[in-house]
Design a protein around this motif. Sequence first.
Motif, PDB file in Angstrom:
ATOM      1  N   LEU A  36     -19.819  10.926  -2.678  1.00 30.77           N
ATOM      2  CA  LEU A  36     -20.132   9.854  -3.630  1.00 30.77           C
ATOM      3  C   LEU A  36     -18.852   9.124  -4.051  1.00 30.77           C
ATOM      4  O   LEU A  36     -18.825   7.888  -4.125  1.00 30.77           O
ATOM      5  CB  LEU A  36     -20.856  10.443  -4.850  1.00 30.77           C
ATOM      6  N   ILE A  37     -17.795   9.875  -4.292  1.00 31.45           N
ATOM      7  CA  ILE A  37     -16.514   9.255  -4.654  1.00 31.45           C
ATOM      8  C   ILE A  37     -16.025   8.358  -3.515  1.00 31.45           C
ATOM      9  O   ILE A  37     -15.581   7.228  -3.738  1.00 31.45           O
ATOM     10  CB  ILE A  37     -15.458  10.339  -4.997  1.00 31.45           C
ATOM     11  N   LYS A  38     -16.152   8.864  -2.303  1.00 31.70           N
ATOM     12  CA  LYS A  38     -15.734   8.089  -1.129  1.00 31.70           C
ATOM     13  C   LYS A  38     -16.506   6.770  -1.045  1.00 31.70           C
ATOM     14  O   LYS A  38     -15.934   5.707  -0.797  1.00 31.70           O
ATOM     15  CB  LYS A  38     -15.975   8.934   0.142  1.00 31.70           C
ATOM     16  N   ALA A  39     -17.809   6.844  -1.281  1.00 32.45           N
ATOM     17  CA  ALA A  39     -18.646   5.634  -1.231  1.00 32.45           C
ATOM     18  C   ALA A  39     -18.232   4.634  -2.308  1.00 32.45           C
ATOM     19  O   ALA A  39     -18.175   3.420  -2.073  1.00 32.45           O
ATOM     20  CB  ALA A  39     -20.122   6.020  -1.383  1.00 32.45           C
ATOM     21  N   CYS A  40     -17.917   5.146  -3.499  1.00 27.32           N
ATOM     22  CA  CYS A  40     -17.508   4.250  -4.596  1.00 27.32           C
ATOM     23  C   CYS A  40     -16.162   3.589  -4.289  1.00 27.32           C
ATOM     24  O   CYS A  40     -15.966   2.401  -4.551  1.00 27.32           O
ATOM     25  CB  CYS A  40     -17.428   5.026  -5.912  1.00 27.32           C
ATOM     26  N   LEU A  41     -15.240   4.376  -3.741  1.00 27.78           N
ATOM     27  CA  LEU A  41     -13.916   3.834  -3.411  1.00 27.78           C
ATOM     28  C   LEU A  41     -14.014   2.744  -2.344  1.00 27.78           C
ATOM     29  O   LEU A  41     -13.214   1.803  -2.318  1.00 27.78           O
ATOM     30  CB  LEU A  41     -12.978   4.950  -2.919  1.00 27.78           C
ATOM     31  N   ALA A  42     -15.016   2.881  -1.467  1.00 27.03           N
ATOM     32  CA  ALA A  42     -15.155   1.923  -0.367  1.00 27.03           C
ATOM     33  C   ALA A  42     -15.863   0.638  -0.798  1.00 27.03           C
ATOM     34  O   ALA A  42     -15.902  -0.332  -0.036  1.00 27.03           O
ATOM     35  CB  ALA A  42     -15.928   2.584   0.784  1.00 27.03           C
ATOM     36  N   ASP A  43     -16.435   0.615  -2.003  1.00 25.59           N
ATOM     37  CA  ASP A  43     -17.179  -0.557  -2.469  1.00 25.59           C
ATOM     38  C   ASP A  43     -16.288  -1.386  -3.395  1.00 25.59           C
ATOM     39  O   ASP A  43     -15.966  -0.966  -4.505  1.00 25.59           O
ATOM     40  CB  ASP A  43     -18.431  -0.089  -3.224  1.00 25.59           C
ATOM     41  N   ASN A  44     -15.906  -2.585  -2.939  1.00 25.51           N
ATOM     42  CA  ASN A  44     -14.938  -3.335  -3.749  1.00 25.51           C
ATOM     43  C   ASN A  44     -15.558  -4.006  -4.977  1.00 25.51           C
ATOM     44  O   ASN A  44     -14.859  -4.632  -5.758  1.00 25.51           O
ATOM     45  CB  ASN A  44     -14.156  -4.342  -2.886  1.00 25.51           C
ATOM     46  N   ARG A  45     -16.869  -3.850  -5.167  1.00 25.98           N
ATOM     47  CA  ARG A  45     -17.460  -4.370  -6.406  1.00 25.98           C
ATOM     48  C   ARG A  45     -17.584  -3.299  -7.491  1.00 25.98           C
ATOM     49  O   ARG A  45     -18.012  -3.573  -8.598  1.00 25.98           O
ATOM     50  CB  ARG A  45     -18.822  -5.026  -6.122  1.00 25.98           C
ATOM     51  N   ILE A  46     -17.220  -2.069  -7.140  1.00 26.08           N
ATOM     52  CA  ILE A  46     -17.190  -1.016  -8.161  1.00 26.08           C
ATOM     53  C   ILE A  46     -15.723  -0.705  -8.468  1.00 26.08           C
ATOM     54  O   ILE A  46     -14.924  -0.448  -7.564  1.00 26.08           O
ATOM     55  CB  ILE A  46     -17.924   0.257  -7.675  1.00 26.08           C
ATOM     56  N   LYS A  47     -15.390  -0.776  -9.764  1.00 24.79           N
ATOM     57  CA  LYS A  47     -14.029  -0.435 -10.170  1.00 24.79           C
ATOM     58  C   LYS A  47     -13.951   1.072 -10.377  1.00 24.79           C
ATOM     59  O   LYS A  47     -14.730   1.621 -11.163  1.00 24.79           O
ATOM     60  CB  LYS A  47     -13.676  -1.144 -11.475  1.00 24.79           C
ATOM     61  N   THR A  48     -13.054   1.715  -9.679  1.00 22.35           N
ATOM     62  CA  THR A  48     -12.949   3.170  -9.794  1.00 22.35           C
ATOM     63  C   THR A  48     -11.694   3.549 -10.578  1.00 22.35           C
ATOM     64  O   THR A  48     -10.657   2.899 -10.454  1.00 22.35           O
ATOM     65  CB  THR A  48     -12.876   3.833  -8.407  1.00 22.35           C
ATOM     66  N   THR A  49     -11.816   4.579 -11.383  1.00 28.77           N
ATOM     67  CA  THR A  49     -10.670   5.083 -12.139  1.00 28.77           C
ATOM     68  C   THR A  49     -10.558   6.581 -11.936  1.00 28.77           C
ATOM     69  O   THR A  49     -11.490   7.322 -12.258  1.00 28.77           O
ATOM     70  CB  THR A  49     -10.832   4.802 -13.649  1.00 28.77           C
ATOM     71  N   ARG A  50      -9.411   7.015 -11.368  1.00 27.72           N
ATOM     72  CA  ARG A  50      -9.194   8.462 -11.271  1.00 27.72           C
ATOM     73  C   ARG A  50      -8.581   8.936 -12.580  1.00 27.72           C
ATOM     74  O   ARG A  50      -7.665   8.308 -13.107  1.00 27.72           O
ATOM     75  CB  ARG A  50      -8.365   8.823 -10.042  1.00 27.72           C
ATOM     76  N   LEU A  51      -9.144  10.025 -13.095  1.00 30.44           N
ATOM     77  CA  LEU A  51      -8.763  10.541 -14.407  1.00 30.44           C
ATOM     78  C   LEU A  51      -7.889  11.780 -14.245  1.00 30.44           C
ATOM     79  O   LEU A  51      -7.980  12.469 -13.235  1.00 30.44           O
ATOM     80  CB  LEU A  51     -10.024  10.931 -15.187  1.00 30.44           C
TER      81      LEU A  51
END
Lengths: 178, 199
Positions: A39-54
């Motif tokens: 799921l994290i991989k999918a989110c990182l690959a989608d440029n319309r979702i902003k991801t933040t590693r905590l």
Amino acid sequence: MAATKKKTTAKWPAQIFKTLKDADIGQISYVPDAGHADLIKACLADNRIKTTRLTTEEEGIALALGAWLGGERSALLMQSSGVGNCINMLSIIQETRSPLLMLVTMRGEWGEFNPWQIPMGQGTAKALEDAGVIVYHVEVADELPETVYAASQIAFNSYRPVAVLIGQRVIGFKDWRK
Amino acid sequence: MAAKKKITLNRRNVVSRIVRDRGHVLIVTGLGSTTWDAAAAGDHPNNFYLWGGMGGAAVTGLGLARAQPGRRVIVLTGDGEMLMGIGSLATIGVAAPPNLAICVIDNQRYGETGMQETHTGHGVDLAAMAAGAGFAHTETVWTKKDVESAIPHLYETEGPVFVDIKVNTDYVPMVLPMRDGTAIRSRFREAVLGDRAFD
């Protein structure tokens, strides 16, 4: 072994990803877990979702509040051991009656090998409930997409914190004999 | 340990000076003294006051900055509050929001609990930690002149920006802003989002 890790073949991470898109989630924050890897991989690959590693899970609670104050829906991914880190920070969600969607992969339950995971794993649902979070515990993969969608609706439409616990039975446990 | 420098700045004067130029900037305050400082400088719908969640101010600012990339976001918080969420410097450094500035009003004390000393009076350099986390601009401010030169960085320099302002422990009267969390969030969201705040 039938009960070993299923993550390479599981469909649910992709289904949850689609559900999050359907629920208009614009930000994802996470502390990694093996169960959330796809799921994290999918989110990182989608440029319309902003991801933040905590660096620690409670940051994600504050981040979710900030995102929603700015008009954006978010979801927070973590392992059950991280729930204990969140307890005091959950108070800012409660006191401001703001939405929070947490997707928690479980350790310390079904088939656990590591005894050190048991205390937090067994206390995860109770700790969240005591902190005022609505909890859905899913043990069957097929129920995950619908549950995550329902959780997102109650979170963002009724301005409440909601956690979906993804059971270790769904994720598959590590067979340490191999 | 760093040699002790004399600290002369008054926290209320510093915060009043900073917010004087606020324009449309969104301000998040950390629990305790910086929330009172912001209230003393003048209540504003673009202020989001935290009264709890110690350690969460900087990352609340990050979530807001990412949701509102066209707006400048300034987090005003204390040294104790920042220390409790110190890992968030790494989180913000990696997220690298260009529109976020963190301003620590650093009196080297836990002001709400009896003025016990924090780590920043014992050699811990928050600006150096922010620099190590990859912040685009970091500095520690000791003088009135340096406050003036730091203000454009808080408002305009491409972020993330981190400014630590050393302030003294002179008595300042308590000034309390609104404290109902639902009221604070609704007012803030309406100011930022207009009618969409109530979707």
